[in-house]
Design a protein around this motif. Structure first.
Motif, PDB file in Angstrom:
ATOM      1  N   UNK A 165       0.846  -1.206   0.000  1.00 39.48           N
ATOM      2  CA  UNK A 165       0.000   0.000   0.000  1.00 39.48           C
ATOM      3  C   UNK A 165       0.876   1.248   0.000  1.00 39.48           C
ATOM      4  N   UNK A 166       1.940   1.224   0.794  1.00 38.14           N
ATOM      5  CA  UNK A 166       2.851   2.365   0.839  1.00 38.14           C
ATOM      6  C   UNK A 166       3.495   2.598  -0.532  1.00 38.14           C
ATOM      7  N   UNK A 167       3.918   1.525  -1.175  1.00 33.38           N
ATOM      8  CA  UNK A 167       4.550   1.633  -2.493  1.00 33.38           C
ATOM      9  C   UNK A 167       3.599   2.248  -3.504  1.00 33.38           C
ATOM     10  N   UNK A 168       2.388   1.726  -3.566  1.00 36.33           N
ATOM     11  CA  UNK A 168       1.416   2.218  -4.545  1.00 36.33           C
ATOM     12  C   UNK A 168       0.998   3.647  -4.227  1.00 36.33           C
ATOM     13  N   UNK A 169       0.929   3.989  -2.964  1.00 37.86           N
ATOM     14  CA  UNK A 169       0.545   5.348  -2.587  1.00 37.86           C
ATOM     15  C   UNK A 169       1.610   6.354  -3.014  1.00 37.86           C
ATOM     16  N   UNK A 170       2.884   5.975  -2.894  1.00 35.59           N
ATOM     17  CA  UNK A 170       3.971   6.881  -3.251  1.00 35.59           C
ATOM     18  C   UNK A 170       4.220   6.894  -4.759  1.00 35.59           C
ATOM     19  N   UNK A 171       4.303   5.712  -5.368  1.00 32.26           N
ATOM     20  CA  UNK A 171       4.668   5.611  -6.779  1.00 32.26           C
ATOM     21  C   UNK A 171       3.470   5.627  -7.713  1.00 32.26           C
TER      22      UNK A 171
END
Length: 409
Positions: A165-171
């Motif tokens: 979730x963190x990855x998709x939220x940032x990238x």
């Protein structure tokens, strides 16, 4: 284009497969071995070895592995000592593969997104499987916790979902900003992953999601001056969280029980096997053993046996019956390898967090936070699922991107 030239420009492709397979806890070792063989056959090995030696993180990873390997010669339980070495092999293999090669920031982004996509696919598999058993075989146990997470411990899988979730939220927003329907796809993926966290019923997974996601969304949207969207999300998250937390939803009940236990102040029954209470008992016993073996530890192979002996001596029948480890990686490592191993693990967790702040790389900061939080309540480096998650993603986030002035985030 020669085969060597093709490999040089496409050396990130095996990493995509490793990243996608990681949540399934399957096939990673095979791809890793093939990738290493390919590097030594087609890569610039001489330059790669120089880069490996020049990377300061190489020494931390390798020393952590060799401490566990050295422990074999002093362990009474040779079988457990061999298992500890096998599980830690990634501490050699991934730096050897990743620190010896150069990847640009676009390649790193692809690898991170493939990890997130693999976790989404794994979550969908678990959800479909759970509802199949629920609808057609009237089995509700597959909807939550250990029966829901088919490929690994639910606490580990929740960690995979939260970081995805963190990855998709940032990238995700940056990558898909040219097409609104793709932004919607990213949001749907995040909702699937959030469902995976709740169905895993991991207390630390839910807690880290509740804490880190609002902070991250505030950072991303405020930085991009999306104030209306930020306000709407804050309201939506607040309302949703309120209704979720007041329900008797089984995963939320587990989280509520943890808070109730923390504030109760009651004496703990030593025969208990309840997860919150038994952790406190285990941590106390682990700390006592560490005090008596602070310099060298009891060896990785004998660490669990030392705990089992302490459980039996102190009447901790619940912990003994389940053969529980320290449920804290910092304690587990220090118990097995002594103060040197404990310090190295701090370098590998808090050190990564500091590196993220120093390099101003948001995902590296989030990764450092997530692993540090989870290491406090689970001995994650005692299993392949936990070790592969940590070493692969730490290595890929600390890899040389070829241009220190243009980070991959």
């Amino acid at each position: 284009m020669s085969l060597k030239q093709y490999y040089t420009t496409h050396n990130y492709l095996p990493l995509l497969l490793i990243a996608f397979l990681l949540p399934f806890n399957f096939g990673v070792a095979i791809v890793l071995v093939i990738s290493l063989i390919t590097f030594f056959a087609l890569g610039n090995v001489k330059a790669g070895m120089k880069a490996l030696v020049a990377n300061k993180w190489t020494y931390v990873f390798l020393l952590f592995f060799f401490l566990h390997a050295l422990g074999y010669f002093f362990s009474d339980n040779k079988k457990e000592a061999i298992t500890a070495i096998e599980i830690k092999l990634g501490f050699i293999a991934f730096p050897l593969l990743l620190f010896t090669q150069e990847f640009n920031r676009i390649d790193i982004r692809k690898v991170l997104r493939f990890f997130a996509y693999g976790t989404v696919a794994c979550t969908l598999f678990n959800v479909v499987r759970a509802f199949y058993f629920y609808l057609f075989q009237h089995e509700s146990k597959y909807l939550f916790y250990s029966e829901f997470s088919f490929f690994m411990h639910p606490g580990y899988f929740a960690m995979y979902c939260v970081f995805s979730i963190m990855i998709l939220s940032v990238l995700g927003i940056n990558y898909f900003k040219a097409a609104k329907h793709n932004v919607l796809l990213v949001i749907m993926c995040c909702l699937v992953l959030a469902l995976g966290v709740f169905m895993s019923a991991s207390k630390m997974g839910m807690l880290s999601l509740f804490v880190l996601l609002p902070v991250l969304l505030f950072y991303v949207l405020f930085k991009r001056k999306k104030y209306i969207l930020l306000a709407a999300i804050i309201v939506l998250v607040s309302i949703s969280s309120f209704f979720v937390l007041i329900t008797d939803f089984a995963p939320v009940q587990r989280l509520r029980n943890a808070f109730d236990f923390a504030g109760s102040g009651k004496a703990i029954d030593k025969t208990t096997s309840e997860s919150n209470a038994v952790r406190v008992l285990i941590w106390n016993e682990a700390a006592t053993i560490i005090k008596n073996n602070l310099l060298l530890g009891v060896t990785p192979g004998d660490a669990n046996d030392a705990l089992y002996t302490a459980y039996e001596k102190n009447g901790m029948t619940g912990a003994l019956e389940k053969h529980l480890n320290a449920h804290n990686q910092f304690l587990q490592t220090t118990l097995g390898t002594g103060i040197i191993g404990g310090i190295l693990l701090v370098f590998l967790t808090v050190g990564i967090l500091v590196a993220g702040f120093t390099r101003k790389e948001v995902i590296l900061v989030l990764f450092g936070l997530i692993i540090t939080i989870n290491f406090l309540v689970e001995s994650m480096l005692q299993t392949q699922a936990g070790t592969l998650f940590f070493v692969f993603l730490a290595s890929i986030l600390l890899v040389n991107t070829g241009n220190v002035n243009k980070r991959y985030l």
